[in-house]
Design a protein around this motif. Structure first.
Motif, PDB file in Angstrom:
ATOM      1  N   ILE A  68      10.774  79.763  30.127  1.00 53.62           N
ATOM      2  CA  ILE A  68      10.095  79.572  31.292  1.00 53.62           C
ATOM      3  C   ILE A  68       8.670  80.575  30.889  1.00 53.62           C
ATOM      4  N   SER A  70      17.758  77.649  32.913  1.00 55.81           N
ATOM      5  CA  SER A  70      15.998  76.948  32.397  1.00 55.81           C
ATOM      6  C   SER A  70      16.077  76.521  31.196  1.00 55.81           C
ATOM      7  N   THR A  98       7.617  78.307  36.926  1.00 56.57           N
ATOM      8  CA  THR A  98       8.411  79.981  37.798  1.00 56.57           C
ATOM      9  C   THR A  98       7.758  80.190  38.530  1.00 56.57           C
TER      10      THR A  98
END
Length: 282
Positions: free
Chosen positions: A113, A267, A88
């Motif tokens: 993430i 996610s 990310t």
């Protein structure tokens, strides 16, 4: 423990899809641990998310078998390892409440993430980024430098292998080419309950209209400003006695929570695009 995978798919709705998917996974040695499906009567499309464990077949073997199934059913499919954190990159300007909330949740293990970089058109949060050992990139944006700035941002996003880009109150309108490059993987938080009060200064618009509820909307970024597919929304009750500063203060908590939920669901591969809408398997 057996490797665990997440399969998401969409295709024209027709009888036998669930049987076909479950039967294929069974023959490959898979054990389904979670499954959800949705038939959209308006579009005639079928959506499904399946989480399963499988140790008898490699990921490549699974992908090959799923490709054959996809051809048979005219499916779009995606297979991901459930234990892989999504790479990310976060874009932010000068309002840090959403950024700070995401960083805390990331560090606490509450979001699957891996924040690879923070990019900002201001320098305000370089120390915050450093406290989390995350690279910070300051890229100033002006009307004259916008194209070059976005090219540099895209270089960072691609070099970091980012599968998700979060606009955590990044107060710049992305160009059409930038939106196309990030299609389906960029989430924005807008400090209004869309479709009300699009664009700039929504709390001022809300005060002017005397609304009794203010909200926040997390949505995918598209070239149409604040009109991308909506992922999550929430509201807070307000009244006539509050100022713009009061609305802004109340709204910050709502914005942070809405964005965090959207990032979590994305996610975890729980969000499937359905035209200008989304299907979310919570």
């Amino acid at each position: 423990m057996s490797p665990t995978y997440i399969l998401t798919l969409s295709c024209p709705d027709q009888p036998g899809i669930v049987h076909g998917v479950a039967g294929l996974l069974f023959t490959l040695g898979g054990n389904i641990t979670e499954a959800a499906q949705f038939n959209d009567a308006q579009t005639g499309l079928f959506f499904m998310r399946v989480q399963f464990a499988c140790e008898q077949t490699t990921q490549a073997g699974l992908e090959n078998a799923l490709a054959e199934l996809a051809a048979q059913w005219r499916m779009s499919t995606e297979l991901k390892r459930a234990d892989t954190k999504m790479s990310t990159v976060i874009l932010v300007s000068q309002h840090g409440h959403c950024l700070n909330d995401l960083l805390f949740r990331f560090k606490s293990g509450l979001l699957p993430i891996d924040i690879r970089a923070i990019v900002s058109n201001h320098r305000d949060f370089y120390q915050l980024a450093a406290s989390y050992n995350i690279p910070f990139h300051h890229i100033a944006v002006t009307a004259a430098s916008k194209a070059d700035a976005e090219a540099r941002q895209l270089d960072i996003i691609r070099n970091e292998g980012a599968e998700l880009v979060v606009l955590a109150r990044y107060m710049q309108v992305l160009s059409d080419p930038m939106c196309r490059a990030l299609s389906g993987k960029a989430i924005n938080i807008h400090h209004s309950f869309l479709p009300s009060f699009k664009g700039a200064r929504p709390y001022y618009q809300a005060l002017d209209r005397g609304v009794k509820l203010i909200g926040a909307t997390a949505h995918y970024v598209t070239a149409d400003l604040d009109e991308g597919p909506i992922i999550e929304q929430d509201v807070a009750r307000v009244d006539h006695s509050l100022t713009v500063d009061d609305l802004t203060s109340i709204g910050r908590d709502t914005e942070s929570q809405v964005l965090a939920r959207a990032v979590k669901w994305h996610s975890e591969h729980r969000v499937l695009l359905n035209g200008h809408k989304t299907v979310i398997f919570k």
